[in-house]
Design an enzyme around this catalytic site. Structure first.
Site, PDB file in Angstrom:
ATOM      1  CG  PHE A 152      -2.671  -9.586  13.577  1.00  0.00           C
ATOM      2  CD1 PHE A 152      -1.771  -8.608  13.178  1.00  0.00           C
ATOM      3  CD2 PHE A 152      -2.676 -10.798  12.901  1.00  0.00           C
ATOM      4  CE1 PHE A 152      -0.899  -8.840  12.123  1.00  0.00           C
ATOM      5  CE2 PHE A 152      -1.820 -11.036  11.849  1.00  0.00           C
ATOM      6  CZ  PHE A 152      -0.923 -10.053  11.457  1.00  0.00           C
ATOM      7  CE  LYS A 153      -9.557  -7.308  12.325  1.00  0.00           C
ATOM      8  NZ  LYS A 153     -10.564  -6.218  12.319  1.00  0.00           N
TER       9      LYS A 153
ATOM     10  CG  ASP B 292     -10.768   1.071   9.692  1.00  0.00           C
ATOM     11  OD1 ASP B 292     -10.583   2.268   9.377  1.00  0.00           O
ATOM     12  OD2 ASP B 292     -11.133   0.738  10.836  1.00  0.00           O
TER      13      ASP B 292
ATOM     14  CB  THR C  67     -28.555  -5.046  35.571  1.00  0.00           C
ATOM     15  OG1 THR C  67     -29.429  -4.609  36.598  1.00  0.00           O
ATOM     16  CG2 THR C  67     -27.632  -3.900  35.181  1.00  0.00           C
TER      17      THR C  67
END
Length: 247
Positions: free
Chosen positions: A12-13, A104, A178
């Site tokens: 949530f921005k 978006d 790895t």
């Protein structure tokens, strides 16, 4: 003042916009138990906005909670919730069903169209990585979608034996363990997608990167690029300013 809100697949921005400028983006994990409590505290410190612009691609229950909170704090504020369309704010969608294009992506393309005049390749590096080409006249040419860095990493951990979910920033060099190899591999994969997409176009496009992982992907690219992590908010602000509901 306009409050800009983006509810994505992961976070949530929000950010405050005043006099055409957008302040620093703030983040909350809406899956946390005390999300609404934390948001209530953060929003309680804000001055009353004239309008609240909301973009959401996920979590309808969260959207409803946010509506409820915003209306309780600022009952006079106007809400602007853009939706992808055939045409709008200079942008023409390439989708046969324009409503299926994520809002978006729609807003990021609008943001780029107005902030960076000309032909743009808009890359949003979030939960998914999206690549969209927009001609200088605002005609969307189409796009690509693939898993984001975190999803690619998780897919390796979930579908291979004894490979952990790698941590770390990765590298521009070959990995010598790895974890480093996984991090470099997923970042190179994202960069390779972007560069291959650009090479296959018949004209030149400015590359504009946004999203939470944009900086990591940008580090792996060998082509010129613009980094703008507030591109969705720029498109959302444009919608708010030009909406008849504001004011």
């Amino acid at each position: 003042m306009i409050l800009l809100v983006d509810i994505g697949n992961s976070y949530f921005k929000w950010a405050v916009a005043e006099q055409g400028g957008i302040a620093e983006t703030r983040y909350l994990n809406y899956r946390e138990t005390h999300f609404i409590t934390a948001l209530t505290q953060a929003w309680g410190e804000l001055a009353a906005p004239e309008a609240i612009g909301l973009a959401a691609v996920a979590a309808p229950d969260v959207v409803e909670d946010v509506f409820r909170l915003g209306r309780s704090l600022w009952p006079e504020a106007k809400w602007v919730r853009p939706a992808s369309a055939r045409q709008g704010l200079g942008l023409t969608s390439a989708y046969c069903k324009p409503e299926k294009l994520g809002v978006d992506r729609w807003l990021a393309m609008i943001g780029a169209l107005h902030a960076y005049p000309g032909a743009n390749c808009v890359v949003d590096c979030g939960t998914a990585i999206t690549v969209d080409f927009v001609a200088a006249d605002g005609r969307h040419q189409g796009g690509l979608i693939c898993p984001g860095l975190r999803l690619m990493t998780q897919a390796l951990a979930a579908n291979t034996h004894a490979l952990p979910v790698a941590a770390g920033a990765g590298a521009t060099a070959l990995g010598t363990d790895t974890d480093a190899a996984i991090q470099a591999g997923v970042q190179w994969a994202a960069a390779g997608l972007v560069e291959a997409a650009l090479r296959r176009q018949k004209q030149n496009y400015r590359l504009v990167l946004t999203g939470g992982d944009a900086t990591l992907v940008a580090q792996q690219l060998t082509v010129d690029k613009v980094l703008d992590v507030q591109l969705v908010f720029k498109g959302l602000l444009r919608c708010c300013v030009e909406s008849e509901t504001v004011g």
